[in-house]
Design a protein around this motif. Structure first.
Motif, PDB file in Angstrom:
ATOM      1  N   ASN A  73     173.585  55.486 100.269  1.00 23.82           N
ATOM      2  CA  ASN A  73     173.091  54.485 101.229  1.00 23.82           C
ATOM      3  C   ASN A  73     171.589  54.259 101.093  1.00 23.82           C
ATOM      4  O   ASN A  73     170.875  54.079 102.085  1.00 23.82           O
ATOM      5  N   ASN A  89     179.225  52.834 103.239  1.00 24.16           N
ATOM      6  CA  ASN A  89     179.472  53.299 104.611  1.00 24.16           C
ATOM      7  C   ASN A  89     178.253  53.146 105.495  1.00 24.16           C
ATOM      8  O   ASN A  89     178.105  53.855 106.483  1.00 24.16           O
ATOM      9  N   ASP A  90     177.378  52.230 105.136  1.00 17.47           N
ATOM     10  CA  ASP A  90     176.206  51.937 105.950  1.00 17.47           C
ATOM     11  C   ASP A  90     176.151  50.432 106.172  1.00 17.47           C
ATOM     12  O   ASP A  90     176.282  49.643 105.236  1.00 17.47           O
ATOM     13  N   LYS A  97     173.745  48.370 106.948  1.00 21.77           N
ATOM     14  CA  LYS A  97     172.642  47.625 106.325  1.00 21.77           C
ATOM     15  C   LYS A  97     172.922  47.395 104.848  1.00 21.77           C
ATOM     16  O   LYS A  97     172.625  46.321 104.308  1.00 21.77           O
TER      17      LYS A  97
END
Length: 700
Positions: free
Chosen positions: A579, A607-608, A610
């Motif tokens: 990430n 899985n982030d 942004k």
């Protein structure tokens, strides 16, 4: 202190504040030291935080973690009606996180189940059942009440067991299966409560052995066997008798199962259970393992009984030529030297009197275990037969045994003993040796041992107390071992205190160190070696080695080489998997227009939020191959990133899923993308529920 004097002191505001400030600082230092010790053994330990009490009492997770059960109960029972201020309550509900994780909620219920507090358990279940976050309402179905029932049965929480059974069978507020009752029954003997065991038997339908369905028969056999094993471990003879009388499962007919049951019965330390098994099934407990365990739990009565049973059996079988004395113990491979570390002299004396042999390493084991009463007894029977006994005692850091050995046989201390003391990190023993012995280790092996095993305290002590030894430069192999053991602070210490170390390395050793530091992602140390080598540095070989490592910061520092020597997809993958949005932007800016053609499976590791938004905004820049949005979503779903799927569908959406209709979600196997095609809001809600169950949340 006299209570009147204490009251007098506490009435003074200045003295009271000073006392409580000192107590606070002592407690803070104690907790901080514990955190530092935990950090040494586990680098993933969270950052040290000291919570104020007003924050602690508003955080149920912290109250549970620190065992403040009365405050936890007060927290829940004083909440009257949460419906009107759910949003504010959610903020107070978790001090550290914006949202409460499912595992945190379940952890609270597990702790309360162990408390056997029905009032608190009922209130928490009802409270959690209507708490709403901004994307999910918690339901009773989100908690595994089958596991809670088994945990309550194991913890002897009879009232909680009755509550869960009543909620399932009569009010139908909780869903349980026959397998849940079966699992709870198998763990109930650990509570040592026969009444609780009998209560659960009323709700369990014991299956009969089914030899036609091997897999099902094996599964049931494992659960029944677990019930027998737990009864053995807790010494519950009544449970074993009930199972034998009321079911058709008899593990005593299987040689393999008998061996397993005998093992757990012997290790339980239940004298009554062992006697009953001996009388009922003629089980023998005379073995190396059981005698060793009895010495461990310090049960001389069981040791005497085991020996007497074996003696009587041998005498009965062969009264003319009875196998007595040491031959009994040699037959099972038991020697006293392997049991000395339990420090149980009474048991050792009994076994010695009955003929148990010493073994070939008796004094070595005495020196290692450091038990002075055993050493005082043994010195009158068996002479010390090791060349440097102080070495053995010093290597384990037992200072009292070192002193005893020094008085009994002060033959001296070898360099090997000092080296092993350093390897073990026993600074107190090393200080005593320097104060009371004339021997010194002038060999560089001592410094190499301190560097290789990361004994920072000892090498700093040498720096202050033995400059002659400290001034010996460590070897390349020692520093290499420190790098392999992730002791990078030690490597930096060597570079700052031994400038001649790096000057004495050959070109091959410098380049080998360069490769190691790339693999372990130590950019600052890498730059030191690179600058030392200059044009002689084999950067291409070093950067190529990073493809086998778990980091990429050095490769990013030399992107011009990485572009040629490393598959760029490796760097992309590590940036996405960690990430690292800044690195993703850097890579996209430099290689996006020419070299960026990311494999589709990279999407499943996002899985982030942004990173996901950036990938969506720069979709055509990063994926040159034509990739439809529905495939993008399906790749996220394959990675079980349910919160990312829900966010994507809310932000971008898909007109229709032509592919992926076969993907199922949850225990009810909902065809999630087929549901999305017809009922989008419901599908997104199901995805958010799945995210909650997997401790995923969207931090906006």
């Amino acid at each position: 202190m006299d209570k009147y004097l204490l009251c007098f002191l506490l009435n003074n505001v200045y003295i009271r504040n000073q006392i409580f400030n000192q107590v606070y600082q002592l407690n803070r230092n104690l907790v901080k030291n514990q955190w530092r010790q935990a950090l040494k053994s586990n680098s993933n330990v969270k950052e040290f935080v000291v919570l104020r009490w007003e924050d602690m009492i508003r955080n149920p997770i912290q109250l549970v973690n620190h065992r403040y059960y009365s405050e936890l109960k007060r927290f829940y029972l004083t909440v009257r009606n949460l419906n009107w201020r759910v949003e504010r309550y959610c903020t107070d509900f978790s001090f550290e996180n914006k949202y409460f994780k499912h595992s945190d909620l379940y952890s609270i219920l597990m702790h309360i189940a162990r408390l056997n507090d029905v009032e608190l358990f009922d209130h928490v279940v009802e409270t959690l059942s209507f708490l709403s976050f901004d994307y999910i309402t918690i339901k009773r179905s989100h908690f595994d009440f089958g596991e809670l029932l088994a945990l309550a049965a194991q913890s002897n929480s009879l009232e909680i067991v009755k509550y869960i059974i009543r909620a399932h069978r009569y009010t139908r507020r909780i869903d349980l299966t026959d397998q849940d009752y079966f699992k709870a029954l198998s763990r109930s003997p650990l509570s040592k409560n026969y009444e609780l065991f009998l209560l659960l038997t009323e709700y369990v339908n014991f299956p009969e052995p089914n030899h036609h369905n091997f897999e099902r028969n094996l599964s049931n056999h494992h659960i029944i066997l677990e019930c027998y094993i737990n009864a053995m471990r807790s010494g519950q003879i009544e449970c074993v008798k009930w199972l034998l009388a009321q079911t058709k499962w008899n593990p005593f007919n299987s040689v393999k199962d008998i061996a397993q049951l005998r093992m757990y019965a012997g290790e339980s330390g239940s004298f009554e259970m062992m006697k009953w098994l001996k009388e009922s099934f003629n089980m023998s407990f005379f073995s190396k393992r059981f005698i060793d365990h009895c010495l461990k739990i310090k049960r001389l009565d069981i040791i005497e009984w085991i020996y007497q049973c074996e003696f009587e059996t041998l005498e009965k079988d062969n009264p003319i030529n009875t196998l007595l004395g040491s031959n009994m113990f040699i037959r099972i491979g038991f020697y006293l030297d392997i049991a000395l570390h339990y420090r149980y002299l009474d048991g050792i004396l009994f076994l010695f009197e009955k003929g148990a042999p010493f073994g070939s390493r008796i004094w070595t084991q005495v020196a290692k275990c450091g038990d002075q009463p055993t050493a005082n007894w043994l010195i009158g029977i068996e002479p010390i037969d090791i060349e440097h006994p102080i070495d053995v005692a010093a290597s384990i850091g037992n200072l009292e045994m070192v002193k005893w050995m020094n008085q009994t046989c002060p033959e001296g201390l070898s360099d090997d003993g000092i080296e092993k003391t350093i390897i073990g990190g026993h600074l107190e023993t090393l200080e005593w040796i320097y104060e009371n012995k004339t021997e010194r280790c002038l060999n560089v092996k001592a410094i190499n041992a301190a560097v290789s095993y990361n004994r920072m305290e000892i090498i700093e002590w040498f720096k202050l107390n033995d400059r002659e030894l400290f001034n010996q430069c460590p070897s390349f192999v020692a520093v290499k071992n420190a790098i392999h053991s992730y002791s990078f602070e030690m490597v930096r210490f060597v570079h700052s205190n031994y400038p001649e170390y790096i000057n004495g390395l050959s070109e091959a050793e410098l380049n080998e160190s360069l490769v190691l530091l790339v693999e372990y992602d130590q950019l600052d140390l890498f730059l030191i070696y690179r600058d030392r080598l200059g044009e002689r540095s084999n950067l291409v070989q070093a950067i190529r080695a990073s493809r086998h490592g778990g980091s990429y910061s050095v490769a990013i520092h030399h992107l011009d080489i990485a572009d040629r020597e490393i598959e760029l997809s490796n760097i992309w993958f590590r940036a996405i998997n960690s990430n690292d949005l800044q690195m993703i932007e850097l890579l996209a800016e430099r290689f996006g227009k020419t070299n960026a053609d990311l494999p589709h499976y990279f999407i499943s590791y996002i899985n982030d939020i942004k990173v996901l938004d950036y990938m969506i905004d720069n979709y055509h820049l990063l994926f040159r191959c034509k990739l439809s949005w529905d495939i993008f979503v399906i790749m996220l779903y394959k990675g079980k990133q349910y919160h990312m799927v829900a966010h994507f569908l809310e932000r971008v959406g898909c007109s229709y899923f032509y592919k992926g209709e076969e993907y199922k979600l949850g225990k009810h196997s909902v065809l999630i993308f087929k549901l999305y095609n017809t009922h989008r809001t419901r599908a997104i809600k199901r995805l958010k529920e799945a995210a909650f169950m997997n401790n995923q949340y969207i931090d906006k």
